[in-house]
Design a protein around this motif. Structure first.
Motif, PDB file in Angstrom:
ATOM      1  N   PRO A 155      19.642   4.710 -40.492  1.00 50.85           N
ATOM      2  CA  PRO A 155      21.025   4.742 -40.013  1.00 50.85           C
ATOM      3  C   PRO A 155      21.189   3.981 -38.698  1.00 50.85           C
ATOM      4  CG  PRO A 155      19.951   6.822 -39.551  1.00 50.85           C
ATOM      5  CD  PRO A 155      18.990   6.034 -40.396  1.00 50.85           C
ATOM      6  N   ARG A 156      22.411   3.556 -38.396  1.00 46.20           N
ATOM      7  CA  ARG A 156      22.722   2.962 -37.099  1.00 46.20           C
ATOM      8  C   ARG A 156      22.750   4.076 -36.057  1.00 46.20           C
ATOM      9  NH1 ARG A 156      24.922  -2.019 -34.805  1.00 46.20           N
ATOM     10  NH2 ARG A 156      24.898  -1.540 -32.575  1.00 46.20           N
ATOM     11  N   ASN A 157      22.176   3.797 -34.886  1.00 44.84           N
ATOM     12  CA  ASN A 157      22.173   4.771 -33.796  1.00 44.84           C
ATOM     13  C   ASN A 157      22.473   4.024 -32.500  1.00 44.84           C
ATOM     14  OD1 ASN A 157      21.720   6.733 -31.868  1.00 44.84           O
ATOM     15  ND2 ASN A 157      19.851   7.503 -32.808  1.00 44.84           N
ATOM     16  N   ASP A 158      23.592   4.335 -31.880  1.00 46.92           N
ATOM     17  CA  ASP A 158      23.980   3.662 -30.643  1.00 46.92           C
ATOM     18  C   ASP A 158      23.534   4.406 -29.403  1.00 46.92           C
ATOM     19  OD1 ASP A 158      25.254   1.438 -31.833  1.00 46.92           O
ATOM     20  OD2 ASP A 158      27.023   2.662 -32.263  1.00 46.92           O
ATOM     21  N   ASP A 159      22.800   5.510 -29.568  1.00 48.18           N
ATOM     22  CA  ASP A 159      22.295   6.244 -28.409  1.00 48.18           C
ATOM     23  C   ASP A 159      21.032   7.000 -28.807  1.00 48.18           C
ATOM     24  OD1 ASP A 159      21.794   7.626 -26.108  1.00 48.18           O
ATOM     25  OD2 ASP A 159      23.672   8.752 -26.088  1.00 48.18           O
TER      26      ASP A 159
ATOM     27  N   GLY B 126      19.210   0.479 -33.353  1.00 52.40           N
ATOM     28  CA  GLY B 126      20.275   0.036 -32.471  1.00 52.40           C
ATOM     29  C   GLY B 126      19.711  -0.704 -31.282  1.00 52.40           C
ATOM     30  N   TYR B 127      20.529  -0.878 -30.274  1.00 51.34           N
ATOM     31  CA  TYR B 127      20.110  -1.506 -29.018  1.00 51.34           C
ATOM     32  C   TYR B 127      19.605  -0.438 -28.058  1.00 51.34           C
ATOM     33  CZ  TYR B 127      22.107  -6.107 -30.092  1.00 51.34           C
ATOM     34  OH  TYR B 127      22.365  -7.337 -30.644  1.00 51.34           O
ATOM     35  N   TYR B 128      18.570  -0.794 -27.287  1.00 56.14           N
ATOM     36  CA  TYR B 128      18.059   0.106 -26.263  1.00 56.14           C
ATOM     37  C   TYR B 128      18.916   0.042 -25.008  1.00 56.14           C
ATOM     38  CZ  TYR B 128      13.742   0.965 -28.838  1.00 56.14           C
ATOM     39  OH  TYR B 128      12.835   1.362 -29.786  1.00 56.14           O
ATOM     40  N   GLN B 129      19.024   1.192 -24.337  1.00 54.44           N
ATOM     41  CA  GLN B 129      19.564   1.186 -22.986  1.00 54.44           C
ATOM     42  C   GLN B 129      18.420   0.960 -22.001  1.00 54.44           C
ATOM     43  OE1 GLN B 129      22.236   4.694 -22.346  1.00 54.44           O
ATOM     44  NE2 GLN B 129      23.738   3.030 -22.175  1.00 54.44           N
TER      45      GLN B 129
ATOM     46  N   VAL C 121      14.682  -5.289 -26.960  1.00 48.41           N
ATOM     47  CA  VAL C 121      16.134  -5.374 -26.830  1.00 48.41           C
ATOM     48  C   VAL C 121      16.794  -4.461 -27.863  1.00 48.41           C
ATOM     49  CG1 VAL C 121      18.128  -6.925 -26.872  1.00 48.41           C
ATOM     50  CG2 VAL C 121      15.929  -7.726 -25.944  1.00 48.41           C
ATOM     51  N   ALA C 122      16.345  -4.573 -29.077  1.00 41.79           N
ATOM     52  CA  ALA C 122      16.788  -3.690 -30.161  1.00 41.79           C
ATOM     53  C   ALA C 122      15.561  -2.970 -30.711  1.00 41.79           C
ATOM     54  CB  ALA C 122      17.487  -4.491 -31.257  1.00 41.79           C
ATOM     55  N   GLY C 123      15.795  -2.053 -31.619  1.00 35.79           N
ATOM     56  CA  GLY C 123      14.674  -1.328 -32.217  1.00 35.79           C
ATOM     57  C   GLY C 123      15.152  -0.078 -32.910  1.00 35.79           C
ATOM     58  N   GLY C 124      14.207   0.831 -33.109  1.00 35.77           N
ATOM     59  CA  GLY C 124      14.594   2.050 -33.797  1.00 35.77           C
ATOM     60  C   GLY C 124      13.475   3.057 -33.879  1.00 35.77           C
ATOM     61  N   PHE C 125      13.828   4.213 -34.380  1.00 35.25           N
ATOM     62  CA  PHE C 125      12.901   5.325 -34.573  1.00 35.25           C
ATOM     63  C   PHE C 125      13.036   5.787 -36.017  1.00 35.25           C
ATOM     64  CE2 PHE C 125      13.960   5.137 -30.141  1.00 35.25           C
ATOM     65  CZ  PHE C 125      12.795   5.459 -29.474  1.00 35.25           C
TER      66      PHE C 125
END
Length: 550
Positions: free
Chosen positions: A182-186, A196-199, A354-358
C-alpha cells in the motif's frame, strides 16, 4: 545561574567541575546538554572527542557521501572478520564531531514500530512502552506538517518532507503498489507498512543535526561548557560511585569532575569500551585481557550488539536523471549547487533513501513489517567511493529485527585503540531466510511495469540469479551494515540477568553513572535509529531531572 568551575588539581591536572559531565556530544549528548541546562539550576560539561561542526558538507544533506570516509569527522571503525559474510571486515562508521552521527548520517527520520516499544514494556521496562515514548518523540519534533496525534511541532528537531521528489522515485513507489504494497505517506504514523517518501531531519534543504537543533541554542547559557577535541580516557570512581571523567585534550591530561552524575553518551561502540577500560564489565576480560582494576563485574557490558544488515541492488538507468549524471557533468554540478544554495532544493538535498518502504516477507513471526527498503537515485560500487560513470540507481533491503547478536570488547586499556567489534551478522538461521526473502521481494518490485521504462539492465545481482542459495551467496559477498548498532550496554528489568542498566538507564552496581545512547536499547528498533536515540535521550533527561529535584 550556575557557572562551570575550573581549578588546578592536586596531581597538576587541569580540573573543571560541574553538576553533570556528559561524555559524547552526539545525537543523545546534545539533547541532554540542552534539557539539563535549560532551567539554569544545573551546570554541565559536555565532552566531545571530535571537532566543531563547521565543515560545509556537514550541513548539505548529500554531504554524507563526502564524510563517509573522512577520519576528521568519522571514527572509521570496522568489524572483525565476519564468519557468515565470507570473512569480510564490515565498515562501521560513527560520527566524530558535534552532533555525532546525526551530523554525518543519511538524515532519515524513522521511529520504528509501536510494537517495538511495547515489546520493551512487556520485557519489564515499564518506562518504555509506546504510551511513554510517544510523548518524548512528539516533544523532540518540529514537524513540518504541524502537530497531530502522532507528531509534535515546536520542538528542537526539524522534521521535513523531501524537498525534491523525482519521477524515478515516483515510479518506484508505483511499482511497490503494483507488487501489492500500500501507499504510505507517513512511516511514523498509525502504521509503518507501505511505500512512500521518507521524511528527514532537515529544514529548507539544510541538515538539522542535534548539534544544530539542541546544542546551538544551549551554548549561549553560562551553565554549559562544551569542550571539543576532548577524548575521554577513563571514568573516575570513588569506590563504585562515578566522580568524573579523565580526558585528553591537546596532549594534556585533564579531569572533568561531576558533582551529581556522569552521563555516558559515546555510542554503541565507545560506551561499552569506556566502561570496560574504567573497570566496569566482564571481570574475566578486564582482568586477563585489559589488566584494569575491577569496579563492577557486569558481563552484559559489550554483549548483545545488534545491527541492521543491508543488501543493495543496482540498476543501470535508461535516462540521465540520476545523481551520477549530475556529478559527471560540470555544468549540471554547478546548477545543482546553485539550486541548493538559492532554493534549498535539488540533488544536494537527497537523503540516503529518498523513497522506500516497509513490508512483510512472511518469514519472521508477527504481523508487522520485517524488512525495510531504501531507494536512492544514484549508484556506486561501495558507499564512500565515487559514483558510477553511467546512469544508475540503487535500492536496498535490510531485516528489521535480527535474531543475531554480537560483541564489542576493548582490546586495550588505551581508548585510542579501537575496540573489537563482532556483529555476528546472519548467525541466526531466521535472519538468513528473512534477508533472502527480502531481496527476492525487492527484485520483484523492481520488475514491475512502473519501473520497466527506467531500467536498462540489472547489474547487481545478475538477472539470472534465481535460487535461495544463489541469493544467499550474493548476500554473503556484498552485504554491509546500514549503520544502526545498538544494545551493547542494554537496559533490562530487575530480574533480567543479561542487562547492564536498569530501566532509568543507571549502570547496575555503580552509583552516579548512566548510559544514555543507542547502547542502552534492549533491541534494535524496526528502522533507522537516530530518531529513537533522540527520544531515548529525552526520556533520559527526564529521569535525570526528576531525581535531581528530589
Amino acid at each position: 545561574m550556575i557557572h562551570v568551575a575550573a581549578r588546578r588539581g592536586y596531581a597538576g591536572e587541569d580540573v573543571i567541575e560541574a553538576d553533570y559531565v556528559i561524555v559524547g556530544a552526539g545525537s543523545a549528548g546534545c539533547v541532554l546538554a540542552n534539557r539539563i541546562t535549560e532551567s539554569g539550576r544545573y551546570s554541565v560539561i559536555l565532552l566531545e572527542a571530535g571537532p566543531a561542526d563547521r565543515h560545509p558538507w556537514i550541513h548539505v544533506p548529500l554531504g554524507y557521501g563526502k564524510l563517509f570516509v573522512d577520519p576528521r569527522y568519522n571514527w572509521m571503525f570496522s568489524s572483525e572478520p565476519e564468519p557468515e559474510l565470507n570473512g569480510r571486515r564490515i565498515a562501521q562508521p560513527r560520527g566524530r564531531v558535534l552532533g555525532g552521527s546525526s551530523s554525518i548520517n543519511g538524515l532519515l527520520y524513522v521511529r520504528g514500530q509501536k510494537e517495538d516499544f511495547d515489546r520493551w514494556r512487556q520485557a519489564g521496562l515499564r518506562e518504555w512502552g509506546w504510551d511513554k515514548v510517544l510523548p518524548a518523540f512528539r516533544k523532540a519534533e518540529d514537524q513540518e506538517r504541524d502537530a497531530d496525534a502522532w507528531h509534535g511541532a515546536g520542538g528542537p528537531l526539524a522534521v521535513s518532507d523531501q524537498r525534491t521528489m523525482t519521477p524515478l522515485c515516483d515510479a518506484f513507489i508505483e511499482a511497490c503498489k503494483q507488487a501489492g504494497l500500500p501507499r504510505n505517506d507517513d512511516f511514523n504514523g498509525e502504521t509503518q507498512e507501505g511505500a512512500g517518501y521518507y521524511q528527514v531531519t532537515a529544514r529548507r534543504g539544510w541538515r538539522w543535526s542535534t548539534a544544530r537543533g539542541y546544542l546551538r541554542p544551549a551554548r549561549r547559557r553560562p551553565n554549559l561548557r562544551v569542550v571539543t577535541g576532548a577524548a575521554a580516557t577513563r571514568i573516575l570512581f570513588d569506590g563504585q560511585a562515578a566522580t568524573g571523567v579523565r580526558f585528553r585534550k591537546d596532549g594534556a591530561e585533564m579531569v572533568a569532575k561531576a558533582g551529581r552524575e556522569v552521563l555516558l553518551c559515546a555510542g554503541a561502540f565507545a560506551s561499552p569500551q569506556l566502561l570496560q577500560v574504567s573497570g566496569v564489565g566482564p571481570a574475566e576480560w578486564l582482568r586477563d585481557r585489559l589488566g584494569v582494576p575491577l569496579v563492577a563485574d557486569l558481563p552484559a557490558v559489550g554483549r548483545r550488539l545488534q545491527d541492521h544488515l543491508q543488501v543493495r541492488l543496482v540498476q543501470r538507468a535508461t535516462r540521465k536523471v540520476t545523481v551520477n549524471d549530475v556529478v559527471g557533468s560540470p555544468a549540471r554540478s554547478v546548477a545543482a549547487a546553485l539550486q541548493w544554495a538559492l532554493l534549498g532544493r535539488g540533488p544536494l538535498t537527497y537523503s540516503a533513501g529518498v523513497a522506500g518502504g516497509f513490508f512483510r516477507t512472511g518469514v519472521s513471526p508477527g504481523e508487522t513489517p520485517d524488512v525495510q527498503s531504501l531507494f536512492i537515485p544514484f549508484s556506486t560500487d561501495k558507499m564512500g567511493t565515487g559514483l558510477h560513470p553511467f546512469s544508475g540507481f540503487t535500492s536496498s533491503v535490510c531485516q528489521l529485527r535480527p535474531a543475531s547478536a554480537g560483541t564489542v570488547l576493548a582490546q586495550s586499556e588505551d581508548m585510542a585503540t579501537p575496540p573489537l567489534i563482532q556483529p555476528n551478522y546472519l548467525s541466526a538461521e531466521e535472519d538468513r531466510r528473512c534477508i533472502v526473502a527480502g531481496v527476492k521481494q525487492l527484485r520483484r518490485i523492481l520488475r514491475q511495469p512502473a519501473l520497466k521504462p527506467w531500467i536498462a539492465s540489472e547489474l547487481e545481482p545478475p538477472p539470472e540469479m534465481a535460487s535461495d542459495d544463489e541469493f544467499l551467496d550474493y548476500i554473503r559477498a556484498t552485504a554491509g551494515s546500514i549503520y544502526h548498532p545498538t544494545s551493547t550496554v542494554r537496559m533490562g528489568a530487575p530480574d533480567e540477568p543479561d542487562a547492564a542498566l536498569d530501566e532509568r538507564l543507571r549502570v547496575r552496581g555503580c552509583g552516579r553513572l548512566r548510559v544514555i545512547d543507542a547502547s542502552a536499547m534492549p533491541w534494535v528498533p524496526s528502522g533507522n535509529t537516530n530518531a529513537s536515540v533522540i527520544m531515548l535521550a529525552e526520556r533520559g533527561a527526564d529521569f535525570v531531572l526528576e531525581e535531581a529535584a528530589r
